[in-house]
Write an enzyme that holds these catalytic residues in place. Structure first.
Site, mmCIF file in Angstrom:
data_model
loop_
_atom_site.group_PDB
_atom_site.id
_atom_site.type_symbol
_atom_site.label_atom_id
_atom_site.label_comp_id
_atom_site.label_asym_id
_atom_site.label_seq_id
_atom_site.Cartn_x
_atom_site.Cartn_y
_atom_site.Cartn_z
ATOM 1 N N HIS A 95 -1.799 11.010 -2.368
ATOM 2 C CA HIS A 95 -3.065 10.442 -1.913
ATOM 3 C C HIS A 95 -4.124 11.488 -1.598
ATOM 4 O O HIS A 95 -5.266 11.390 -2.039
ATOM 5 C CB HIS A 95 -2.829 9.575 -0.670
ATOM 6 C CG HIS A 95 -4.079 8.969 -0.108
ATOM 7 N ND1 HIS A 95 -4.897 9.629 0.805
ATOM 8 C CD2 HIS A 95 -4.671 7.776 -0.332
ATOM 9 C CE1 HIS A 95 -5.924 8.864 1.110
ATOM 10 N NE2 HIS A 95 -5.812 7.726 0.432
ATOM 11 N N GLU A 136 -4.609 4.094 -8.402
ATOM 12 C CA GLU A 136 -5.942 4.527 -7.965
ATOM 13 C C GLU A 136 -6.166 5.989 -8.333
ATOM 14 O O GLU A 136 -5.404 6.874 -7.912
ATOM 15 C CB GLU A 136 -6.131 4.351 -6.464
ATOM 16 C CG GLU A 136 -7.526 4.775 -6.033
ATOM 17 C CD GLU A 136 -7.754 4.744 -4.534
ATOM 18 O OE1 GLU A 136 -8.720 5.389 -4.077
ATOM 19 O OE2 GLU A 136 -6.974 4.096 -3.809
ATOM 20 N N ASP A 187 -1.509 6.351 -5.620
ATOM 21 C CA ASP A 187 -2.690 7.207 -5.745
ATOM 22 C C ASP A 187 -2.384 8.386 -6.654
ATOM 23 O O ASP A 187 -1.264 8.910 -6.652
ATOM 24 C CB ASP A 187 -3.100 7.736 -4.374
ATOM 25 C CG ASP A 187 -3.289 6.608 -3.370
ATOM 26 O OD1 ASP A 187 -4.341 5.956 -3.426
ATOM 27 O OD2 ASP A 187 -2.377 6.390 -2.543
ATOM 28 N N HIS A 195 0.820 -1.205 0.000
ATOM 29 C CA HIS A 195 0.000 0.000 0.000
ATOM 30 C C HIS A 195 0.859 1.261 0.000
ATOM 31 O O HIS A 195 1.537 1.568 0.973
ATOM 32 C CB HIS A 195 -0.882 -0.039 1.258
ATOM 33 C CG HIS A 195 -2.032 0.892 1.240
ATOM 34 N ND1 HIS A 195 -2.556 1.446 2.387
ATOM 35 C CD2 HIS A 195 -2.786 1.379 0.229
ATOM 36 C CE1 HIS A 195 -3.574 2.222 2.081
ATOM 37 N NE2 HIS A 195 -3.734 2.195 0.778
ATOM 38 N N GLU A 238 0.554 -0.316 -4.692
ATOM 39 C CA GLU A 238 -0.595 0.545 -4.979
ATOM 40 C C GLU A 238 -0.154 1.986 -4.822
ATOM 41 O O GLU A 238 0.564 2.322 -3.865
ATOM 42 C CB GLU A 238 -1.743 0.224 -4.017
ATOM 43 C CG GLU A 238 -3.003 1.051 -4.216
ATOM 44 C CD GLU A 238 -3.049 2.321 -3.377
ATOM 45 O OE1 GLU A 238 -3.978 3.125 -3.582
ATOM 46 O OE2 GLU A 238 -2.161 2.515 -2.512
#
Length: 279
Positions: free
Chosen positions: A85, A145, A72, A43, A70
């Site tokens: 993020h 994301e 963002d 993450h 992952e």
């Protein structure tokens, strides 16, 4: 009596119109899903010693043995996809204000903060294109994301579609989002990109919206390859249901070693804050 009959006719016409829209605008599902099942996504990279979503966190994740991470994405004022993020700068940088109010060059003037240690660093907010190139260099798979706070949905989709084509990134990454509009735009512009619909256990929208998002017809309409549920949603029934729809799953955020072993399987990936041990 006539008014009731007219109402029924009207409702039938609305239903037929909706069905027509669904049939004519639904996107085809990606046939080549790629190597995205059975993976452990770290993450935002390795954040134990480095700022989240930084190049340093990517490199540390690779050294630690991560196969995938992952990240963002938000959009700068001059419409550059930036890897960060939050919609604002305060938590992860030494800056203040909204990401969307700064150009990419201005954003890269701020120093990233190691949030786990509360320390400023010399690392800067990277552009998505830089992160994608770094992922290629390191052999890392990326989940990208797109944040719901992005202010220009179609434009960021255009940018994403172009980057995937430029780097031939189709087997090395996919797009996820809680916002179905972003997923629809990305695949309508570049149907070779795999996408994943993210679902929250306690969403900020209505129960009806949650119901619609969790139905197979929504996934089929969006042409997604994956469903990305909060681990609180991911019981055995939920997992089996979506696997029966021939979709992959990526469950977030799973930090228990026991739960990791239970969930991880060939068509089910997990996202975690740490590779080894409970966080």
């Amino acid at each position: 009596m006539r008014s009731i009959r007219n109402l029924v006719v009207f409702e039938l016409l609305v239903i037929l119109l909706l069905l027509l829209v669904y049939v004519t605008t639904a996107l085809p599902q990606q046939e080549q899903v790629g190597p995205f099942g059975g993976l452990v996504f770290l993450h935002r990279g390795d954040t134990s010693a480095f700022p989240e979503n930084s190049i340093a966190a990517m490199r540390a994740a690779s050294v630690a043995g991560a196969q995938a991470i992952e990240i963002d994405v938000m959009l700068s004022q001059d419409n550059v996809p930036m890897v960060i993020h939050d919609p604002s700068l305060e938590r992860t940088t030494n800056g203040r204000g909204k990401v969307k109010n700064f150009t990419a060059l201005e954003l890269q003037a701020f120093n990233l903060v190691n949030t786990s240690r509360g320390q400023p660093t010399e690392w800067r907010i990277p552009k998505l294109e830089t992160v994608m190139q770094e992922a290629i260099n390191l052999g890392l798979i990326l989940e990208i994301e797109l944040k719901t706070e992005i202010h220009n949905h179609y434009l960021v989709a255009q940018k994403i579609a172009a980057l995937f084509e430029r780097f031939n990134f189709y087997q090395q990454g996919f797009i996820s989002s809680f916002d179905p509009r972003l997923l629809y735009y990305v695949r309508s512009l570049n149907p070779k990109i795999n996408t994943s619909l993210a679902l929250k256990a306690h969403p900020p929208y209505s129960s009806f919206t949650q119901y619609v998002l969790q139905q197979p017809f929504t996934a089929k309409y969006l042409g997604v390859s994956m469903i990305e549920p909060d681990h609180l949603l991911a019981n055995e029934r939920f997992i089996n249901f979506w696997l029966e729809q021939k979709l992959l799953l990526n469950i977030w955020v799973v930090n228990s070693e026991k739960l990791k072993k239970v969930l991880l399987q060939p068509n089910v990936s997990i996202t975690t804050d740490c590779l080894i041990g409970s966080c």
